[in-house]
Write a protein that holds these residues in place. Sequence first.
Motif, PDB file in Angstrom:
ATOM      1  N   TRP A 237      28.551 -24.934 -16.568  1.00 36.21           N
ATOM      2  CA  TRP A 237      27.258 -24.884 -15.908  1.00 36.21           C
ATOM      3  C   TRP A 237      26.392 -23.964 -16.766  1.00 36.21           C
ATOM      4  CZ3 TRP A 237      26.356 -27.129 -10.997  1.00 36.21           C
ATOM      5  CH2 TRP A 237      27.479 -27.674 -10.394  1.00 36.21           C
ATOM      6  N   PHE A 238      25.115 -24.218 -16.788  1.00 25.80           N
ATOM      7  CA  PHE A 238      24.225 -23.442 -17.642  1.00 25.80           C
ATOM      8  C   PHE A 238      23.165 -22.741 -16.797  1.00 25.80           C
ATOM      9  CE2 PHE A 238      25.422 -27.359 -19.954  1.00 25.80           C
ATOM     10  CZ  PHE A 238      26.277 -26.779 -20.857  1.00 25.80           C
ATOM     11  N   SER A 239      22.921 -21.493 -17.129  1.00 21.69           N
ATOM     12  CA  SER A 239      21.880 -20.745 -16.437  1.00 21.69           C
ATOM     13  C   SER A 239      20.643 -20.675 -17.325  1.00 21.69           C
ATOM     14  CB  SER A 239      22.372 -19.333 -16.111  1.00 21.69           C
ATOM     15  OG  SER A 239      23.415 -19.393 -15.171  1.00 21.69           O
ATOM     16  N   CYS A 240      19.487 -20.593 -16.686  1.00 16.24           N
ATOM     17  CA  CYS A 240      18.214 -20.602 -17.415  1.00 16.24           C
ATOM     18  C   CYS A 240      17.620 -19.204 -17.470  1.00 16.24           C
ATOM     19  CB  CYS A 240      17.233 -21.555 -16.753  1.00 16.24           C
ATOM     20  SG  CYS A 240      15.664 -21.637 -17.658  1.00 16.24           S
ATOM     21  N   THR A 241      17.419 -18.715 -18.675  1.00 14.07           N
ATOM     22  CA  THR A 241      16.860 -17.372 -18.862  1.00 14.07           C
ATOM     23  C   THR A 241      15.380 -17.286 -18.476  1.00 14.07           C
ATOM     24  OG1 THR A 241      16.448 -17.858 -21.189  1.00 14.07           O
ATOM     25  CG2 THR A 241      18.501 -16.715 -20.649  1.00 14.07           C
ATOM     26  N   ASN A 242      14.759 -18.405 -18.159  1.00 11.50           N
ATOM     27  CA  ASN A 242      13.371 -18.346 -17.688  1.00 11.50           C
ATOM     28  C   ASN A 242      13.289 -17.993 -16.207  1.00 11.50           C
ATOM     29  OD1 ASN A 242      11.985 -18.732 -20.055  1.00 11.50           O
ATOM     30  ND2 ASN A 242      11.894 -20.950 -19.851  1.00 11.50           N
TER      31      ASN A 242
ATOM     32  N   TRP B 298      19.131 -23.469 -25.914  1.00 11.32           N
ATOM     33  CA  TRP B 298      18.981 -24.374 -24.774  1.00 11.32           C
ATOM     34  C   TRP B 298      20.056 -25.442 -24.855  1.00 11.32           C
ATOM     35  CZ3 TRP B 298      15.844 -22.716 -21.148  1.00 11.32           C
ATOM     36  CH2 TRP B 298      14.837 -21.826 -21.511  1.00 11.32           C
ATOM     37  N   SER B 299      20.773 -25.646 -23.771  1.00  7.92           N
ATOM     38  CA  SER B 299      21.808 -26.687 -23.736  1.00  7.92           C
ATOM     39  C   SER B 299      21.210 -28.053 -23.435  1.00  7.92           C
ATOM     40  CB  SER B 299      22.866 -26.344 -22.689  1.00  7.92           C
ATOM     41  OG  SER B 299      22.260 -26.266 -21.409  1.00  7.92           O
ATOM     42  N   THR B 300      19.974 -28.067 -22.993  1.00  9.43           N
ATOM     43  CA  THR B 300      19.284 -29.303 -22.652  1.00  9.43           C
ATOM     44  C   THR B 300      17.777 -29.028 -22.700  1.00  9.43           C
ATOM     45  OG1 THR B 300      19.146 -31.084 -21.001  1.00  9.43           O
ATOM     46  CG2 THR B 300      19.255 -28.827 -20.152  1.00  9.43           C
TER      47      THR B 300
ATOM     48  N   GLN C 157       8.396 -27.345 -27.825  1.00  8.13           N
ATOM     49  CA  GLN C 157       9.586 -26.828 -28.502  1.00  8.13           C
ATOM     50  C   GLN C 157       9.348 -25.419 -29.035  1.00  8.13           C
ATOM     51  OE1 GLN C 157      12.663 -27.557 -28.544  1.00  8.13           O
ATOM     52  NE2 GLN C 157      13.253 -26.024 -30.037  1.00  8.13           N
ATOM     53  N   ARG C 158       8.193 -25.167 -29.588  1.00 13.96           N
ATOM     54  CA  ARG C 158       7.878 -23.821 -30.078  1.00 13.96           C
ATOM     55  C   ARG C 158       7.871 -22.819 -28.919  1.00 13.96           C
ATOM     56  NH1 ARG C 158       9.567 -25.925 -33.786  1.00 13.96           N
ATOM     57  NH2 ARG C 158       8.444 -26.622 -35.609  1.00 13.96           N
ATOM     58  N   ALA C 159       7.382 -23.260 -27.760  1.00 11.71           N
ATOM     59  CA  ALA C 159       7.400 -22.390 -26.575  1.00 11.71           C
ATOM     60  C   ALA C 159       8.838 -22.092 -26.164  1.00 11.71           C
ATOM     61  CB  ALA C 159       6.639 -23.039 -25.421  1.00 11.71           C
ATOM     62  N   ARG C 160       9.706 -23.100 -26.203  1.00 15.12           N
ATOM     63  CA  ARG C 160      11.121 -22.886 -25.854  1.00 15.12           C
ATOM     64  C   ARG C 160      11.765 -21.868 -26.805  1.00 15.12           C
ATOM     65  NH1 ARG C 160      14.721 -26.958 -24.119  1.00 15.12           N
ATOM     66  NH2 ARG C 160      15.350 -27.284 -26.266  1.00 15.12           N
ATOM     67  N   GLU C 161      11.448 -21.954 -28.081  1.00 15.95           N
ATOM     68  CA  GLU C 161      11.985 -20.997 -29.057  1.00 15.95           C
ATOM     69  C   GLU C 161      11.489 -19.585 -28.738  1.00 15.95           C
ATOM     70  OE1 GLU C 161      10.695 -22.634 -32.779  1.00 15.95           O
ATOM     71  OE2 GLU C 161      11.941 -24.421 -32.534  1.00 15.95           O
TER      72      GLU C 161
ATOM     73  N   TRP D 102      10.416 -18.493 -25.785  1.00 17.40           N
ATOM     74  CA  TRP D 102      11.007 -18.066 -24.520  1.00 17.40           C
ATOM     75  C   TRP D 102      12.418 -17.535 -24.733  1.00 17.40           C
ATOM     76  CZ3 TRP D 102       9.704 -23.220 -21.604  1.00 17.40           C
ATOM     77  CH2 TRP D 102       8.322 -23.277 -21.344  1.00 17.40           C
ATOM     78  N   MET D 103      13.194 -18.237 -25.550  1.00 15.61           N
ATOM     79  CA  MET D 103      14.564 -17.794 -25.784  1.00 15.61           C
ATOM     80  C   MET D 103      14.571 -16.460 -26.528  1.00 15.61           C
ATOM     81  SD  MET D 103      17.673 -18.395 -25.021  1.00 15.61           S
ATOM     82  CE  MET D 103      17.603 -20.079 -24.416  1.00 15.61           C
ATOM     83  N   GLY D 104      13.644 -16.288 -27.444  1.00 19.02           N
ATOM     84  CA  GLY D 104      13.534 -15.018 -28.151  1.00 19.02           C
ATOM     85  C   GLY D 104      13.186 -13.869 -27.226  1.00 19.02           C
ATOM     86  N   ASP D 105      12.349 -14.185 -26.237  1.00 18.95           N
ATOM     87  CA  ASP D 105      11.965 -13.158 -25.252  1.00 18.95           C
ATOM     88  C   ASP D 105      13.188 -12.711 -24.458  1.00 18.95           C
ATOM     89  OD1 ASP D 105       9.342 -13.366 -26.060  1.00 18.95           O
ATOM     90  OD2 ASP D 105       8.705 -14.545 -24.308  1.00 18.95           O
TER      91      ASP D 105
END
Length: 180
Positions: free
Chosen positions: A100-105, A135-137, A171-175, A177-180
């Motif tokens: 299962w995957f959790s979302c850091t957002n 992101w797993s998805t 996609q740039r936003a996802r990158e 967000w993950m960096g944050d």
Amino acid sequence: AMRRFDPANYAAMMKKAGIDASMVYAVCHNGNCYYPTKVGHMHKNLEGRDIFGETVQELRKQSITPIAYVTIIFHNNSAKTHPEWRQYDPVGRQQNNRYWFSCTNHPGYRQFCKDQIAEVVSYPVEGIFIDMTFWSTICHCESCRNLWLKETGKEIPAVIDWNNPEWVQFQRARERWMGD
């Protein structure tokens, strides 16, 4: 069994092998903590034993640098116990085989990760490896949808299309967000 793990023997074998740094599991993909935790889920077979702390201590006695291992996205326990923290793919699936995957957002999950990392770095480790920072998805959870809508006023693009500027922007936003 986990109760029989011998940190002193482990550290001695690392020393014998000429290892000068060792990564020690603090939190695994199942979301198990190998130390007494106030925010997470301790591995039940440890029966309260702090094998993470014991191992860090034994490595230091052998002059081996301890590095903590923590996973975030692949975190079964948090996703199972907090459905609102889960990643959802575009068709609503929340799981891929055994993970299962959790979302850091999600603000609650993000705070949970910060609190868990604070627990881990309170030990005398020299570094921390935070694994699974991707992101797993294409997550369509409520937090991701709301964040993207707030930033752009748009819905998440429905199709992965690298020729579509909206997809690339997302996609740039996802990158970011993950960096944050």
